[in-house]
Write an enzyme that holds these catalytic residues in place. Structure first.
Site: not given
Length: 250
Positions: A25, A28, A123, A196
């Site tokens: 992504h 990010e 991420h 994350e």
């Protein structure tokens, strides 16, 4: 290299592989700093990094969505695809980076001389604080418990990583993600995670102490991810002593 070192590089040796990807992504950006921290540590002359290189093979794809990054997109590629929903059947034309990485992973999986033991996709999260992981749910209780070992060890090594925020799920919406797809493809000795990290801060010493993330703090989390493999594979006894103390910076 010493005669006993680099066991994973000897001809015919079975290789333990850790595969890491990031920036699927494009918006990010913290994921790139975490990945940079992993890379910088692994290629350094730190005694732990030397031991890890001798015993493990790290494959790293630091930017799965380069065209989206170049365009300044938040989540999609040049073609308008959320690449992290197309792992099941990536097109070599529409999702070329995913297609290439998936082919490489399948080739390694089918190679009897390679054990693909970890897949970690990095991420950044816009609402949660700290670093944390998503894992998969398995019917085999023992496999499920073994999957929790790495994030528990990482929680001990990284002050900004939260095991309590780590969760294991099989959400249908996430079926096309790297973690979910590869978790179903690889065998029960492989562990697939989404790592994350918060866009903005992590908590220390209670819920009122939020520390803003910096580029250096993201890279430090990456270094701690790499160091955790030393604990996971119990290679501590091979590290040259004494180790220089790691500075505690916020």
């Amino acid at each position: 290299l010493s005669p006993s070192a680099a066991a994973n590089l000897r001809p015919g040796a079975e290789q333990k592989v850790v595969f890491i990807t990031a920036r699927v992504h494009p918006g990010e950006t913290p994921s790139s700093f975490v990945c940079q921290g992993i890379i910088d540590f692994l290629v350094s002359q730190h005694p732990i990094a030397k031991v890890l290189r001798d015993h493990l093979v790290f494959k790293i794809a630091p930017m799965l969505n380069p065209d989206g990054v170049y365009l300044g997109n938040y989540r999609c590629s040049l073609m308008g695809f959320d690449l992290n929903r197309h792992w099941a059947n990536p097109s070599p034309w529409a999702h070329p980076t995913l297609h290439g990485v998936k082919q490489l992973i399948i080739e390694m999986y089918n190679n009897p001389k390679i054990n693909l033991e970890f897949y970690i996709d990095i991420h950044a999260h816009s609402t949660m604080m700290n670093g944390f992981m998503y894992g998969n749910i398995f019917e085999d209780e023992e496999r499920f418990q073994r999957q929790a070992v790495f994030p528990k060890l990482l929680c001990q090594n990284a002050e900004d990583f939260s095991y309590s925020s780590t969760s294991f799920n099989r959400d249908a919406v996430k079926a096309g993600t790297g973690r979910r797809f590869l978790g179903g493809l690889l065998n029960d000795t492989s562990y697939c995670y989404t790592l994350e990290v918060s866009f903005y801060s992590y908590i220390l010493d209670g819920p009122t102490t939020a520390v803003p993330y910096t580029e250096e703090a993201y890279m430090k989390l990456g270094r701690n991810v790499a160091r955790t493999f030393l604990d996971y594979y119990r290679l501590n006894s091979l590290v040259e002593r004494p180790l220089a103390p790691t500075p505690k910076s916020r």
